[in-house]
Motif scaffolding. Structure first.
Motif, mmCIF file in Angstrom:
data_model
loop_
_atom_site.group_PDB
_atom_site.id
_atom_site.type_symbol
_atom_site.label_atom_id
_atom_site.label_comp_id
_atom_site.label_asym_id
_atom_site.label_seq_id
_atom_site.Cartn_x
_atom_site.Cartn_y
_atom_site.Cartn_z
ATOM 1 N N GLY A 182 0.822 -1.196 0.000
ATOM 2 C CA GLY A 182 0.000 0.000 0.000
ATOM 3 C C GLY A 182 0.858 1.247 0.000
ATOM 4 O O GLY A 182 2.000 1.234 -0.466
ATOM 5 N N ARG A 183 0.324 2.317 0.532
ATOM 6 C CA ARG A 183 1.051 3.576 0.588
ATOM 7 C C ARG A 183 1.291 3.981 2.035
ATOM 8 O O ARG A 183 0.660 3.467 2.946
ATOM 9 C CB ARG A 183 0.262 4.671 -0.130
ATOM 10 N N PHE A 184 2.229 4.905 2.195
ATOM 11 C CA PHE A 184 2.523 5.466 3.514
ATOM 12 C C PHE A 184 2.288 6.961 3.398
ATOM 13 O O PHE A 184 3.046 7.673 2.737
ATOM 14 C CB PHE A 184 3.961 5.155 3.919
ATOM 15 N N VAL B 176 9.193 -16.231 6.462
ATOM 16 C CA VAL B 176 10.250 -15.333 5.994
ATOM 17 C C VAL B 176 9.580 -14.392 4.995
ATOM 18 O O VAL B 176 9.264 -14.793 3.874
ATOM 19 C CB VAL B 176 11.417 -16.094 5.354
ATOM 20 N N VAL B 177 9.331 -13.160 5.426
ATOM 21 C CA VAL B 177 8.554 -12.208 4.639
ATOM 22 C C VAL B 177 9.481 -11.155 4.034
ATOM 23 O O VAL B 177 10.253 -10.512 4.757
ATOM 24 C CB VAL B 177 7.498 -11.503 5.514
ATOM 25 N N THR B 178 9.386 -10.975 2.716
ATOM 26 C CA THR B 178 10.184 -9.947 2.060
ATOM 27 C C THR B 178 9.349 -9.224 1.020
ATOM 28 O O THR B 178 8.358 -9.748 0.517
ATOM 29 C CB THR B 178 11.414 -10.550 1.357
ATOM 30 N N GLY B 179 9.775 -8.024 0.707
ATOM 31 C CA GLY B 179 9.184 -7.284 -0.391
ATOM 32 C C GLY B 179 9.775 -7.743 -1.706
ATOM 33 O O GLY B 179 10.963 -8.094 -1.788
ATOM 34 N N GLU B 180 8.966 -7.744 -2.724
ATOM 35 C CA GLU B 180 9.410 -8.170 -4.051
ATOM 36 C C GLU B 180 10.553 -7.302 -4.581
ATOM 37 O O GLU B 180 11.404 -7.781 -5.335
ATOM 38 C CB GLU B 180 8.222 -8.106 -5.007
ATOM 39 N N ARG B 181 10.605 -6.031 -4.153
ATOM 40 C CA ARG B 181 11.596 -5.083 -4.662
ATOM 41 C C ARG B 181 12.650 -4.755 -3.604
ATOM 42 O O ARG B 181 13.269 -3.707 -3.643
ATOM 43 C CB ARG B 181 10.897 -3.810 -5.130
ATOM 44 N N ASP B 182 12.885 -5.670 -2.675
ATOM 45 C CA ASP B 182 13.824 -5.438 -1.578
ATOM 46 C C ASP B 182 15.256 -5.691 -2.042
ATOM 47 O O ASP B 182 15.640 -6.844 -2.265
ATOM 48 C CB ASP B 182 13.478 -6.368 -0.411
ATOM 49 N N PRO B 183 16.100 -4.648 -2.158
ATOM 50 C CA PRO B 183 17.494 -4.874 -2.559
ATOM 51 C C PRO B 183 18.382 -5.320 -1.403
ATOM 52 O O PRO B 183 19.480 -5.836 -1.626
ATOM 53 C CB PRO B 183 17.926 -3.492 -3.068
ATOM 54 N N VAL B 184 17.916 -5.131 -0.168
ATOM 55 C CA VAL B 184 18.710 -5.534 0.999
ATOM 56 C C VAL B 184 18.642 -7.044 1.194
ATOM 57 O O VAL B 184 19.617 -7.671 1.626
ATOM 58 C CB VAL B 184 18.215 -4.794 2.263
ATOM 59 N N VAL B 185 17.485 -7.622 0.865
ATOM 60 C CA VAL B 185 17.271 -9.065 1.028
ATOM 61 C C VAL B 185 16.844 -9.638 -0.336
ATOM 62 O O VAL B 185 15.652 -9.786 -0.606
ATOM 63 C CB VAL B 185 16.200 -9.348 2.093
ATOM 64 N N PRO B 186 17.807 -9.944 -1.192
ATOM 65 C CA PRO B 186 17.448 -10.514 -2.496
ATOM 66 C C PRO B 186 16.840 -11.900 -2.354
ATOM 67 O O PRO B 186 16.956 -12.551 -1.302
ATOM 68 C CB PRO B 186 18.784 -10.552 -3.245
ATOM 69 N N ALA B 187 16.207 -12.362 -3.422
ATOM 70 C CA ALA B 187 15.466 -13.623 -3.380
ATOM 71 C C ALA B 187 16.340 -14.799 -2.954
ATOM 72 O O ALA B 187 15.885 -15.689 -2.234
ATOM 73 C CB ALA B 187 14.818 -13.892 -4.730
ATOM 74 N N ALA B 188 17.595 -14.813 -3.397
ATOM 75 C CA ALA B 188 18.463 -15.949 -3.071
ATOM 76 C C ALA B 188 18.705 -16.051 -1.564
ATOM 77 O O ALA B 188 18.697 -17.149 -0.998
ATOM 78 C CB ALA B 188 19.787 -15.821 -3.813
ATOM 79 N N TRP B 189 18.918 -14.915 -0.905
ATOM 80 C CA TRP B 189 19.129 -14.931 0.546
ATOM 81 C C TRP B 189 17.836 -15.256 1.277
ATOM 82 O O TRP B 189 17.821 -16.024 2.234
ATOM 83 C CB TRP B 189 19.712 -13.612 1.020
ATOM 84 N N THR C 56 6.270 -13.476 -0.198
ATOM 85 C CA THR C 56 6.695 -12.295 -0.941
ATOM 86 C C THR C 56 5.522 -11.342 -1.120
ATOM 87 O O THR C 56 4.430 -11.759 -1.505
ATOM 88 C CB THR C 56 7.242 -12.687 -2.324
ATOM 89 N N VAL C 57 5.760 -10.057 -0.862
ATOM 90 C CA VAL C 57 4.732 -9.038 -1.041
ATOM 91 C C VAL C 57 5.052 -8.247 -2.305
ATOM 92 O O VAL C 57 6.052 -7.520 -2.350
ATOM 93 C CB VAL C 57 4.652 -8.093 0.172
ATOM 94 N N PRO C 58 4.238 -8.350 -3.337
ATOM 95 C CA PRO C 58 4.502 -7.617 -4.578
ATOM 96 C C PRO C 58 4.546 -6.106 -4.348
ATOM 97 O O PRO C 58 3.761 -5.553 -3.582
ATOM 98 C CB PRO C 58 3.320 -7.996 -5.477
ATOM 99 N N GLY C 59 5.491 -5.458 -5.002
ATOM 100 C CA GLY C 59 5.576 -4.001 -4.965
ATOM 101 C C GLY C 59 6.299 -3.429 -3.777
ATOM 102 O O GLY C 59 6.699 -2.265 -3.802
ATOM 103 N N ALA C 60 6.488 -4.211 -2.719
ATOM 104 C CA ALA C 60 7.122 -3.690 -1.508
ATOM 105 C C ALA C 60 8.635 -3.758 -1.620
ATOM 106 O O ALA C 60 9.199 -4.621 -2.296
ATOM 107 C CB ALA C 60 6.656 -4.471 -0.288
ATOM 108 N N ALA C 61 9.299 -2.837 -0.931
ATOM 109 C CA ALA C 61 10.757 -2.854 -0.835
ATOM 110 C C ALA C 61 11.152 -3.390 0.548
ATOM 111 O O ALA C 61 10.459 -4.244 1.100
ATOM 112 C CB ALA C 61 11.301 -1.460 -1.104
ATOM 113 N N HIS C 62 12.225 -2.864 1.128
ATOM 114 C CA HIS C 62 12.725 -3.455 2.369
ATOM 115 C C HIS C 62 11.773 -3.248 3.543
ATOM 116 O O HIS C 62 11.596 -4.153 4.363
ATOM 117 C CB HIS C 62 14.102 -2.878 2.706
ATOM 118 N N ASN C 63 11.148 -2.079 3.623
ATOM 119 C CA ASN C 63 10.279 -1.788 4.768
ATOM 120 C C ASN C 63 8.877 -2.342 4.550
ATOM 121 O O ASN C 63 7.864 -1.634 4.670
ATOM 122 C CB ASN C 63 10.227 -0.279 5.025
#
Length: 279
Positions: A7-9, A218-231, A246-253
Protein backbone atom coordinates in the motif's frame (compact mmCIF):
# COMPACT_ATOMS: atom_id res chain seq x y z
CA UNK A 1 3.81 -17.53 -1.66
CA UNK A 2 2.81 -14.04 -2.85
CA UNK A 3 0.46 -11.69 -1.06
CA UNK A 4 -1.49 -8.65 -2.15
CA UNK A 5 0.63 -5.71 -3.22
CA UNK A 6 2.04 -3.01 -1.00
CA UNK A 7 0.00 0.00 0.00
CA UNK A 8 1.05 3.58 0.59
CA UNK A 9 2.52 5.47 3.51
CA UNK A 10 0.79 8.83 3.86
CA UNK A 11 0.58 11.81 6.19
CA UNK A 12 -1.84 10.07 8.55
CA UNK A 13 0.61 7.16 8.90
CA UNK A 14 3.44 9.60 9.56
CA UNK A 15 1.51 11.43 12.28
CA UNK A 16 0.61 8.15 13.93
CA UNK A 17 4.20 6.89 13.81
CA UNK A 18 5.47 10.05 15.50
CA UNK A 19 2.68 10.22 18.11
CA UNK A 20 4.42 8.50 21.03
CA UNK A 21 4.29 8.91 23.94
CA UNK A 22 0.79 10.33 23.35
CA UNK A 23 -2.01 7.75 22.91
CA UNK A 24 -3.12 7.29 19.31
CA UNK A 25 -5.20 4.75 17.37
CA UNK A 26 -5.53 2.57 20.47
CA UNK A 27 -1.76 2.51 21.09
CA UNK A 28 -0.21 3.77 24.31
CA UNK A 29 3.31 4.12 25.70
CA UNK A 30 4.72 2.76 28.92
CA UNK A 31 8.13 2.26 30.48
CA UNK A 32 9.46 -0.59 32.59
CA UNK A 33 12.93 -1.08 34.00
CA UNK A 34 14.50 -4.10 32.27
CA UNK A 35 18.06 -5.16 33.13
CA UNK A 36 18.68 -1.72 34.57
CA UNK A 37 17.40 0.23 31.55
CA UNK A 38 14.19 2.26 31.40
CA UNK A 39 12.64 0.51 28.42
CA UNK A 40 9.86 2.01 26.33
CA UNK A 41 7.08 -0.08 24.80
CA UNK A 42 4.29 1.00 22.47
CA UNK A 43 1.37 -1.37 22.97
CA UNK A 44 -2.23 -1.96 22.01
CA UNK A 45 -5.12 -2.87 24.22
CA UNK A 46 -6.05 -6.54 24.50
CA UNK A 47 -8.95 -7.17 22.07
CA UNK A 48 -10.16 -10.04 24.25
CA UNK A 49 -10.05 -12.63 21.48
CA UNK A 50 -7.73 -15.02 23.31
CA UNK A 51 -5.27 -14.77 20.42
CA UNK A 52 -1.56 -14.92 21.30
CA UNK A 53 0.46 -11.73 21.85
CA UNK A 54 2.56 -10.45 18.97
CA UNK A 55 5.83 -8.65 19.67
CA UNK A 56 7.32 -6.50 16.90
CA UNK A 57 11.10 -5.94 16.99
CA UNK A 58 12.49 -3.03 14.99
CA UNK A 59 15.60 -2.91 12.86
CA UNK A 60 18.85 -0.98 12.77
CA UNK A 61 18.80 2.83 13.28
CA UNK A 62 15.03 2.89 13.82
CA UNK A 63 12.46 2.26 16.56
CA UNK A 64 8.85 1.31 17.26
CA UNK A 65 7.74 4.26 15.11
CA UNK A 66 7.93 2.71 11.64
CA UNK A 67 6.23 -0.49 12.86
CA UNK A 68 3.16 1.44 14.01
CA UNK A 69 1.12 0.70 10.84
CA UNK A 70 1.60 -3.03 11.37
CA UNK A 71 0.81 -2.75 15.10
CA UNK A 72 -2.50 -1.05 14.28
CA UNK A 73 -3.30 -3.63 11.58
CA UNK A 74 -2.79 -6.48 14.06
CA UNK A 75 -4.42 -4.87 17.10
CA UNK A 76 -8.00 -5.81 16.17
CA UNK A 77 -7.25 -9.49 16.75
CA UNK A 78 -4.11 -9.71 18.91
CA UNK A 79 -2.43 -7.88 21.79
CA UNK A 80 0.54 -6.13 20.18
CA UNK A 81 3.74 -4.91 21.84
CA UNK A 82 6.49 -2.89 20.15
CA UNK A 83 9.48 -2.37 22.47
CA UNK A 84 12.31 0.00 21.67
CA UNK A 85 15.63 -1.84 21.91
CA UNK A 86 18.34 -0.41 24.21
CA UNK A 87 19.60 2.90 22.85
CA UNK A 88 16.83 3.33 20.29
CA UNK A 89 13.55 5.24 20.21
CA UNK A 90 12.38 6.24 23.68
CA UNK A 91 14.33 3.58 25.58
CA UNK A 92 17.23 4.65 27.78
CA UNK A 93 20.61 4.77 26.01
CA UNK A 94 23.33 2.54 27.49
CA UNK A 95 26.92 3.69 27.17
CA UNK A 96 27.81 1.17 24.49
CA UNK A 97 26.03 -0.32 21.51
CA UNK A 98 24.58 -3.77 22.17
CA UNK A 99 25.44 -6.62 19.82
CA UNK A 100 22.86 -9.15 18.59
CA UNK A 101 23.26 -11.42 21.62
CA UNK A 102 22.91 -8.59 24.13
CA UNK A 103 19.77 -7.32 22.39
CA UNK A 104 18.32 -10.85 22.40
CA UNK A 105 18.96 -11.26 26.12
CA UNK A 106 17.44 -7.85 26.84
CA UNK A 107 14.37 -8.89 24.85
CA UNK A 108 14.16 -12.14 26.83
CA UNK A 109 14.31 -10.13 30.06
CA UNK A 110 11.62 -7.80 28.66
CA UNK A 111 9.35 -10.81 28.00
CA UNK A 112 9.92 -11.97 31.57
CA UNK A 113 9.08 -8.50 32.89
CA UNK A 114 5.74 -8.57 31.04
CA UNK A 115 5.06 -12.19 32.06
CA UNK A 116 3.75 -13.01 28.61
CA UNK A 117 2.89 -16.52 27.46
CA UNK A 118 4.82 -17.80 24.42
CA UNK A 119 4.56 -15.05 21.81
CA UNK A 120 4.73 -14.57 18.09
CA UNK A 121 7.94 -12.64 17.51
CA UNK A 122 8.33 -10.53 14.39
CA UNK A 123 11.76 -9.11 13.73
CA UNK A 124 12.38 -6.76 10.82
CA UNK A 125 15.81 -6.34 9.23
CA UNK A 126 18.39 -6.30 12.09
CA UNK A 127 15.48 -7.13 14.39
CA UNK A 128 15.17 -10.45 12.56
CA UNK A 129 18.72 -11.29 13.65
CA UNK A 130 17.77 -10.47 17.24
CA UNK A 131 14.61 -12.57 17.05
CA UNK A 132 16.48 -15.53 15.54
CA UNK A 133 19.06 -15.36 18.34
CA UNK A 134 16.35 -15.26 21.01
CA UNK A 135 14.35 -18.11 19.45
CA UNK A 136 17.49 -20.24 19.21
CA UNK A 137 18.45 -19.80 22.86
CA UNK A 138 15.00 -19.43 24.49
CA UNK A 139 12.61 -21.60 22.47
CA UNK A 140 10.18 -21.80 25.40
CA UNK A 141 9.40 -18.08 25.02
CA UNK A 142 8.40 -18.32 21.37
CA UNK A 143 5.22 -19.63 19.77
CA UNK A 144 5.94 -18.48 16.20
CA UNK A 145 8.54 -16.41 14.37
CA UNK A 146 8.28 -13.93 11.51
CA UNK A 147 11.55 -12.87 9.90
CA UNK A 148 10.72 -9.80 7.81
CA UNK A 149 13.49 -8.60 5.52
CA UNK A 150 16.14 -10.51 7.53
CA UNK A 151 19.71 -9.24 7.38
CA UNK A 152 22.44 -9.85 6.60
CA UNK A 153 23.10 -11.59 3.29
CA UNK A 154 26.61 -13.12 3.29
CA UNK A 155 27.10 -11.78 -0.24
CA UNK A 156 27.07 -8.25 1.21
CA UNK A 157 28.05 -8.86 4.82
CA UNK A 158 30.20 -5.76 5.19
CA UNK A 159 29.34 -2.25 6.28
CA UNK A 160 29.97 -1.03 2.76
CA UNK A 161 27.86 -3.78 1.23
CA UNK A 162 24.90 -3.20 3.54
CA UNK A 163 25.00 0.59 3.24
CA UNK A 164 25.14 0.27 -0.54
CA UNK A 165 22.01 -1.88 -0.57
CA UNK A 166 20.20 0.42 1.87
CA UNK A 167 20.96 3.42 -0.35
CA UNK A 168 19.35 1.62 -3.29
CA UNK A 169 16.37 0.83 -1.07
CA UNK A 170 15.82 4.49 -0.19
CA UNK A 171 14.93 5.10 -3.84
CA UNK A 172 12.20 2.44 -3.63
CA UNK A 173 10.57 3.44 -0.35
CA UNK A 174 7.70 5.82 0.37
CA UNK A 175 9.33 9.26 0.82
CA UNK A 176 7.34 10.15 3.94
CA UNK A 177 9.26 7.51 5.88
CA UNK A 178 12.30 9.83 5.85
CA UNK A 179 11.20 12.02 8.81
CA UNK A 180 10.81 8.88 10.94
CA UNK A 181 14.32 7.72 10.07
CA UNK A 182 15.74 11.17 10.83
CA UNK A 183 14.04 11.24 14.24
CA UNK A 184 15.18 7.72 15.07
CA UNK A 185 18.81 8.32 14.08
CA UNK A 186 18.81 11.49 16.20
CA UNK A 187 17.44 9.56 19.19
CA UNK A 188 19.95 6.73 18.84
CA UNK A 189 22.92 8.94 17.83
CA UNK A 190 24.80 8.18 14.58
CA UNK A 191 27.71 6.50 16.37
CA UNK A 192 25.36 3.89 17.83
CA UNK A 193 23.88 3.20 14.40
CA UNK A 194 27.36 2.63 12.92
CA UNK A 195 28.44 0.46 15.85
CA UNK A 196 25.27 -1.64 15.63
CA UNK A 197 25.82 -2.11 11.90
CA UNK A 198 29.31 -3.41 12.70
CA UNK A 199 27.78 -5.92 15.13
CA UNK A 200 25.28 -6.99 12.47
CA UNK A 201 27.85 -7.76 9.78
CA UNK A 202 29.90 -9.76 12.28
CA UNK A 203 26.89 -11.83 13.32
CA UNK A 204 26.73 -15.31 11.75
CA UNK A 205 22.95 -15.49 11.85
CA UNK A 206 22.94 -18.85 10.06
CA UNK A 207 24.01 -20.55 13.32
CA UNK A 208 20.85 -19.23 14.99
CA UNK A 209 18.48 -19.85 12.08
CA UNK A 210 19.11 -23.60 12.08
CA UNK A 211 18.12 -23.72 15.77
CA UNK A 212 14.77 -21.95 15.40
CA UNK A 213 12.18 -24.61 16.25
CA UNK A 214 9.00 -22.53 16.02
CA UNK A 215 6.83 -22.27 12.88
CA UNK A 216 8.34 -19.43 10.86
CA UNK A 217 7.53 -17.06 8.02
CA UNK A 218 10.25 -15.33 5.99
CA UNK A 219 8.55 -12.21 4.64
CA UNK A 220 10.18 -9.95 2.06
CA UNK A 221 9.18 -7.28 -0.39
CA UNK A 222 9.41 -8.17 -4.05
CA UNK A 223 11.60 -5.08 -4.66
CA UNK A 224 13.82 -5.44 -1.58
CA UNK A 225 17.49 -4.87 -2.56
CA UNK A 226 18.71 -5.53 1.00
CA UNK A 227 17.27 -9.06 1.03
CA UNK A 228 17.45 -10.51 -2.50
CA UNK A 229 15.47 -13.62 -3.38
CA UNK A 230 18.46 -15.95 -3.07
CA UNK A 231 19.13 -14.93 0.55
CA UNK A 232 15.42 -15.01 1.41
CA UNK A 233 15.14 -18.56 0.10
CA UNK A 234 18.30 -19.63 1.92
CA UNK A 235 16.93 -18.26 5.21
CA UNK A 236 13.71 -20.24 4.64
CA UNK A 237 15.73 -23.40 4.00
CA UNK A 238 17.90 -22.95 7.09
CA UNK A 239 14.96 -22.71 9.50
CA UNK A 240 13.54 -26.24 9.94
CA UNK A 241 9.86 -25.17 9.80
CA UNK A 242 9.73 -22.10 7.57
CA UNK A 243 8.13 -20.87 4.40
CA UNK A 244 8.86 -17.75 2.34
CA UNK A 245 6.27 -15.05 1.65
CA UNK A 246 6.70 -12.29 -0.94
CA UNK A 247 4.73 -9.04 -1.04
CA UNK A 248 4.50 -7.62 -4.58
CA UNK A 249 5.58 -4.00 -4.97
CA UNK A 250 7.12 -3.69 -1.51
CA UNK A 251 10.76 -2.85 -0.83
CA UNK A 252 12.73 -3.46 2.37
CA UNK A 253 10.28 -1.79 4.77
CA UNK A 254 7.56 -4.29 3.97
CA UNK A 255 6.12 -4.14 7.49
CA UNK A 256 5.55 -0.38 7.10
CA UNK A 257 4.24 -0.11 3.54
CA UNK A 258 2.31 -3.40 3.39
CA UNK A 259 0.91 -3.77 6.93
CA UNK A 260 -2.38 -5.39 5.90
CA UNK A 261 -0.69 -8.06 3.80
CA UNK A 262 1.87 -8.83 6.52
CA UNK A 263 -0.82 -8.89 9.24
CA UNK A 264 -2.90 -11.34 7.20
CA UNK A 265 0.13 -13.62 6.77
CA UNK A 266 0.80 -13.55 10.51
CA UNK A 267 -2.81 -14.41 11.35
CA UNK A 268 -2.65 -17.32 8.92
CA UNK A 269 0.54 -18.54 10.61
CA UNK A 270 -1.13 -18.39 14.03
CA UNK A 271 -4.47 -19.88 12.97
CA UNK A 272 -5.26 -23.23 14.63
CA UNK A 273 -4.84 -26.25 12.39
CA UNK A 274 -8.18 -27.58 11.07
CA UNK A 275 -9.55 -30.37 13.23
CA UNK A 276 -9.59 -33.83 11.69
CA UNK A 277 -13.04 -35.35 11.38
CA UNK A 278 -14.21 -38.82 10.47
CA UNK A 279 -15.70 -39.22 7.04
Amino acid sequence: MKLTSAGRFGLADLRLALAAPRPAAGLTSEWRRVDGLRTHTRRSTDPGTGAPPIVLVHGLAVSHRYLTPLAVALSATNPVYVPDLPGFGLTERPRGAYDVRAHAEHLAAWLAAYRLPPVCLLGHSFGAEVVAALAAVHPDLVRAVVLAGPTSDPDARTRRGQVGRWLVDTLREAPLQAPILARDVWDARPWRVVATLSHSVRNATEADLVRVAAPTLVVTGERDPVVPAAWRDRVARLVPDARPVTVPGAAHNVATTAPTAVADAIRHLLAPAPALTDR
